[in-house]
Design a protein around this motif. Structure first.
Motif, PDB file in Angstrom:
ATOM      1  N   ARG A   1     -12.153  53.754 -17.400  1.00  0.00           N
ATOM      2  CA  ARG A   1     -13.068  52.733 -17.657  1.00  0.00           C
ATOM      3  C   ARG A   1     -14.550  53.101 -18.472  1.00  0.00           C
ATOM      4  O   ARG A   1     -14.856  52.306 -19.339  1.00  0.00           O
ATOM      5  CB  ARG A   1     -13.929  53.326 -15.514  1.00  0.00           C
ATOM      6  CG  ARG A   1     -15.646  52.666 -15.719  1.00  0.00           C
ATOM      7  CD  ARG A   1     -16.177  52.608 -14.518  1.00  0.00           C
ATOM      8  NE  ARG A   1     -17.781  51.960 -14.289  1.00  0.00           N
ATOM      9  CZ  ARG A   1     -17.989  51.499 -13.454  1.00  0.00           C
ATOM     10  NH1 ARG A   1     -17.387  52.501 -12.410  1.00  0.00           N
ATOM     11  NH2 ARG A   1     -19.453  51.044 -13.375  1.00  0.00           N
ATOM     12  N   TYR A   2     -14.200  54.269 -18.877  1.00  0.00           N
ATOM     13  CA  TYR A   2     -15.346  55.132 -20.179  1.00  0.00           C
ATOM     14  C   TYR A   2     -14.239  55.627 -21.156  1.00  0.00           C
ATOM     15  O   TYR A   2     -14.783  55.609 -22.036  1.00  0.00           O
ATOM     16  CB  TYR A   2     -15.126  56.379 -19.271  1.00  0.00           C
ATOM     17  CG  TYR A   2     -16.581  55.909 -18.439  1.00  0.00           C
ATOM     18  CD1 TYR A   2     -17.049  55.424 -18.211  1.00  0.00           C
ATOM     19  CD2 TYR A   2     -16.550  56.639 -17.072  1.00  0.00           C
ATOM     20  CE1 TYR A   2     -18.570  55.052 -17.156  1.00  0.00           C
ATOM     21  CE2 TYR A   2     -17.190  56.086 -16.266  1.00  0.00           C
ATOM     22  CZ  TYR A   2     -17.813  55.206 -15.884  1.00  0.00           C
ATOM     23  OH  TYR A   2     -19.083  54.915 -14.615  1.00  0.00           O
TER      24      TYR A   2
ATOM     25  N   LEU B   1     -10.994  62.686 -28.409  1.00  0.00           N
ATOM     26  CA  LEU B   1     -12.337  62.838 -28.451  1.00  0.00           C
ATOM     27  C   LEU B   1     -13.034  62.495 -29.826  1.00  0.00           C
ATOM     28  O   LEU B   1     -12.340  63.339 -31.130  1.00  0.00           O
ATOM     29  CB  LEU B   1     -12.965  64.647 -28.312  1.00  0.00           C
ATOM     30  CG  LEU B   1     -12.639  64.993 -27.414  1.00  0.00           C
ATOM     31  CD1 LEU B   1     -12.826  66.547 -26.546  1.00  0.00           C
ATOM     32  CD2 LEU B   1     -13.612  64.193 -25.761  1.00  0.00           C
ATOM     33  N   VAL B   2     -14.437  62.908 -30.001  1.00  0.00           N
ATOM     34  CA  VAL B   2     -14.781  62.831 -31.245  1.00  0.00           C
ATOM     35  C   VAL B   2     -15.931  63.767 -31.153  1.00  0.00           C
ATOM     36  O   VAL B   2     -17.235  63.659 -30.196  1.00  0.00           O
ATOM     37  CB  VAL B   2     -15.737  61.317 -32.414  1.00  0.00           C
ATOM     38  CG1 VAL B   2     -16.532  61.668 -32.843  1.00  0.00           C
ATOM     39  CG2 VAL B   2     -14.861  60.462 -31.847  1.00  0.00           C
ATOM     40  N   LEU B   3     -15.671  65.245 -32.067  1.00  0.00           N
ATOM     41  CA  LEU B   3     -16.828  65.836 -31.834  1.00  0.00           C
ATOM     42  C   LEU B   3     -17.740  66.318 -33.309  1.00  0.00           C
ATOM     43  O   LEU B   3     -17.433  65.811 -34.261  1.00  0.00           O
ATOM     44  CB  LEU B   3     -16.213  67.172 -31.536  1.00  0.00           C
ATOM     45  CG  LEU B   3     -15.912  66.995 -30.204  1.00  0.00           C
ATOM     46  CD1 LEU B   3     -14.177  68.577 -29.948  1.00  0.00           C
ATOM     47  CD2 LEU B   3     -16.182  66.364 -28.902  1.00  0.00           C
ATOM     48  N   THR B   4     -19.050  66.795 -32.627  1.00  0.00           N
ATOM     49  CA  THR B   4     -19.946  66.871 -33.499  1.00  0.00           C
ATOM     50  C   THR B   4     -20.980  67.792 -33.569  1.00  0.00           C
ATOM     51  O   THR B   4     -21.544  67.755 -32.552  1.00  0.00           O
ATOM     52  CB  THR B   4     -21.109  65.658 -34.189  1.00  0.00           C
ATOM     53  OG1 THR B   4     -21.749  65.312 -35.385  1.00  0.00           O
ATOM     54  CG2 THR B   4     -21.208  65.081 -33.338  1.00  0.00           C
TER      55      THR B   4
ATOM     56  N   THR C   1     -13.406  53.447 -33.876  1.00  0.00           N
ATOM     57  CA  THR C   1     -13.264  53.855 -33.046  1.00  0.00           C
ATOM     58  C   THR C   1     -13.241  53.290 -31.139  1.00  0.00           C
ATOM     59  O   THR C   1     -14.376  53.323 -31.660  1.00  0.00           O
ATOM     60  CB  THR C   1     -13.375  55.251 -32.917  1.00  0.00           C
ATOM     61  OG1 THR C   1     -13.218  55.999 -34.187  1.00  0.00           O
ATOM     62  CG2 THR C   1     -13.095  56.264 -32.312  1.00  0.00           C
ATOM     63  N   ASP C   2     -12.113  52.999 -30.728  1.00  0.00           N
ATOM     64  CA  ASP C   2     -12.639  53.255 -29.123  1.00  0.00           C
ATOM     65  C   ASP C   2     -13.295  53.833 -28.737  1.00  0.00           C
ATOM     66  O   ASP C   2     -12.949  54.108 -27.329  1.00  0.00           O
ATOM     67  CB  ASP C   2     -11.523  52.319 -28.575  1.00  0.00           C
ATOM     68  CG  ASP C   2     -11.632  51.250 -27.434  1.00  0.00           C
ATOM     69  OD1 ASP C   2     -13.187  50.919 -27.214  1.00  0.00           O
ATOM     70  OD2 ASP C   2     -10.289  51.141 -26.400  1.00  0.00           O
ATOM     71  N   ILE C   3     -15.115  53.904 -28.897  1.00  0.00           N
ATOM     72  CA  ILE C   3     -15.314  54.987 -28.054  1.00  0.00           C
ATOM     73  C   ILE C   3     -16.626  54.493 -26.668  1.00  0.00           C
ATOM     74  O   ILE C   3     -16.825  53.720 -27.046  1.00  0.00           O
ATOM     75  CB  ILE C   3     -16.926  55.508 -28.581  1.00  0.00           C
ATOM     76  CG1 ILE C   3     -16.065  56.423 -29.954  1.00  0.00           C
ATOM     77  CG2 ILE C   3     -17.669  56.342 -27.990  1.00  0.00           C
ATOM     78  CD1 ILE C   3     -17.019  56.653 -30.403  1.00  0.00           C
ATOM     79  N   GLY C   4     -15.164  54.777 -25.577  1.00  0.00           N
ATOM     80  CA  GLY C   4     -16.578  54.057 -24.117  1.00  0.00           C
ATOM     81  C   GLY C   4     -16.831  55.023 -23.517  1.00  0.00           C
ATOM     82  O   GLY C   4     -17.347  54.684 -23.050  1.00  0.00           O
TER      83      GLY C   4
ATOM     84  N   ALA D   1     -19.681  45.561 -25.797  1.00  0.00           N
ATOM     85  CA  ALA D   1     -18.592  43.882 -26.072  1.00  0.00           C
ATOM     86  C   ALA D   1     -17.516  44.898 -25.354  1.00  0.00           C
ATOM     87  O   ALA D   1     -16.563  43.417 -25.432  1.00  0.00           O
ATOM     88  CB  ALA D   1     -19.287  44.563 -27.710  1.00  0.00           C
ATOM     89  N   ARG D   2     -17.552  46.059 -25.504  1.00  0.00           N
ATOM     90  CA  ARG D   2     -16.238  46.850 -24.992  1.00  0.00           C
ATOM     91  C   ARG D   2     -16.726  45.622 -23.103  1.00  0.00           C
ATOM     92  O   ARG D   2     -15.241  45.753 -22.265  1.00  0.00           O
ATOM     93  CB  ARG D   2     -15.844  47.761 -24.364  1.00  0.00           C
ATOM     94  CG  ARG D   2     -15.875  48.707 -25.528  1.00  0.00           C
ATOM     95  CD  ARG D   2     -16.139  49.844 -25.537  1.00  0.00           C
ATOM     96  NE  ARG D   2     -14.919  50.279 -25.063  1.00  0.00           N
ATOM     97  CZ  ARG D   2     -14.474  51.047 -24.389  1.00  0.00           C
ATOM     98  NH1 ARG D   2     -15.220  51.066 -23.357  1.00  0.00           N
ATOM     99  NH2 ARG D   2     -13.299  51.663 -23.629  1.00  0.00           N
ATOM    100  N   GLY D   3     -17.725  45.666 -22.501  1.00  0.00           N
ATOM    101  CA  GLY D   3     -18.284  45.475 -20.885  1.00  0.00           C
ATOM    102  C   GLY D   3     -17.945  46.651 -20.130  1.00  0.00           C
ATOM    103  O   GLY D   3     -18.225  46.491 -18.904  1.00  0.00           O
ATOM    104  N   GLN D   4     -17.387  47.295 -20.362  1.00  0.00           N
ATOM    105  CA  GLN D   4     -17.604  48.702 -19.855  1.00  0.00           C
ATOM    106  C   GLN D   4     -17.637  50.190 -20.560  1.00  0.00           C
ATOM    107  O   GLN D   4     -17.367  49.624 -21.803  1.00  0.00           O
ATOM    108  CB  GLN D   4     -15.952  48.794 -18.461  1.00  0.00           C
ATOM    109  CG  GLN D   4     -14.960  49.019 -19.569  1.00  0.00           C
ATOM    110  CD  GLN D   4     -13.634  48.882 -18.391  1.00  0.00           C
ATOM    111  OE1 GLN D   4     -13.876  48.567 -17.504  1.00  0.00           O
ATOM    112  NE2 GLN D   4     -12.573  49.307 -19.209  1.00  0.00           N
ATOM    113  N   GLY D   5     -18.079  51.172 -19.242  1.00  0.00           N
ATOM    114  CA  GLY D   5     -18.677  52.322 -20.899  1.00  0.00           C
ATOM    115  C   GLY D   5     -19.308  52.757 -20.032  1.00  0.00           C
ATOM    116  O   GLY D   5     -20.327  53.271 -19.236  1.00  0.00           O
ATOM    117  N   GLY D   6     -19.752  54.302 -21.073  1.00  0.00           N
ATOM    118  CA  GLY D   6     -21.143  55.155 -20.425  1.00  0.00           C
ATOM    119  C   GLY D   6     -21.647  55.365 -21.187  1.00  0.00           C
ATOM    120  O   GLY D   6     -21.388  56.163 -22.687  1.00  0.00           O
TER     121      GLY D   6
END
Length: 259
Positions: A9-10, A38-41, A86-89, A135-140
């Motif tokens: 889902r995420y 992960l993308v970490l900043t 990047t497919d960040i969910g 646009a993905r239709g799901q995520g958090g």
């Protein structure tokens, strides 16, 4: 929700700001254990690089490290642009810091910096990433606020005000995202193990950062706000149930000696 369904889902990638220590670091570790890349900043990229190496070695996590100081008003836009494609969910807007003490004793420049990190950054990150998530239709989308954002807190006035904005931002977006497949949760932690609380023996009920991250992810669908610390949940529910003058008077008296 099982770990597999959570990842579906995420996932596959989660972005965490302020990931070099404290709750942000805990989110990164918890998400890596759930199979996320992960993308970490953060500002301290040496810590992020060391974390990325450790997670790659132990879990096979792929990590993109982006150095960013969110006190720079342009940093959120660079972060959004740098993750294009990047497919960040899951976006965890966690970076922030506090200023404690008598309000007029604090430097205006420090308060301006705090507002940029605590308020401007999460608002701009949400603005940039929400269209992608929808646009993905799901995520958090998770915002780290504070229990101090739930009521004005004497001797923590500027910080409390900054986190009140985050609470309102998260609540409004939770309502706007109903039916989109995007879950919005505003985390309101109490005292949490971190560099800031290390050695503060007068604070009771300090919660491990990993517990905060784990519980938040487990309750991501139960927005708009979530207080993971039972002690602080009860305390602030009590305070918010009192007449506001009475609540603030009591808080001012109890905090005055600690300021």
């Amino acid at each position: 929700m099982t770990r597999e369904s959570f990842h579906e889902r995420y996932g596959p990638v989660a972005l965490v700001t302020g990931a070099s220590s404290g709750i942000g670091l805990a989110f990164a570790e918890e998400l890596a254990e759930r199979g996320f890349d992960l993308v970490l900043t953060a500002r301290r990229t040496d810590r992020l690089d060391a974390l990325a190496d450790r997670l790659a070695s132990s879990l096979g996590t792929k990590t993109m490290v982006i150095g960013a100081d969110l006190a720079d008003p342009d940093a959120p836009a660079r972060l959004i642009a740098g993750t294009e494609g990047t497919d960040i969910g899951l976006v965890v807007s966690n970076a922030g810091f506090n200023i404690k003490g008598l309000f007029e004793s604090k430097e205006p420049s420090a308060m301006a910096k705090m507002l940029t990190v605590n308020c401007h950054a999460p608002m701009q990150l949400a603005h940039g990433f929400l269209p992608r998530l929808k646009a993905r239709g799901q995520g958090g989308l998770i915002f780290t606020a504070s229990v101090e954002g739930l009521i004005g807190c004497p001797y923590s006035t500027a910080y409390s005000a900054s986190k009140a904005l985050v609470v309102s931002l998260g609540e409004g977006l939770w309502g706007e995202c109903l039916g989109t497949g995007v879950d919005v949760l505003t985390l309101c932690p109490g005292a949490t193990e971190s560099e800031a609380t290390a050695g503060l023996t007068h604070i009771q009920g300090i919660q491990p950062a990993r517990d905060v991250a784990r519980l938040t992810l487990e309750h991501i669908t139960e927005g708009p706000t979530y207080v993971p610390n039972e002690r602080y949940r009860g305390m602030f529910e009590h305070l918010r149930g009192l007449p506001r003058r009475e609540a603030l008077t009591g808080m001012a008296e109890s905090m005055k000696n600690l300021a």
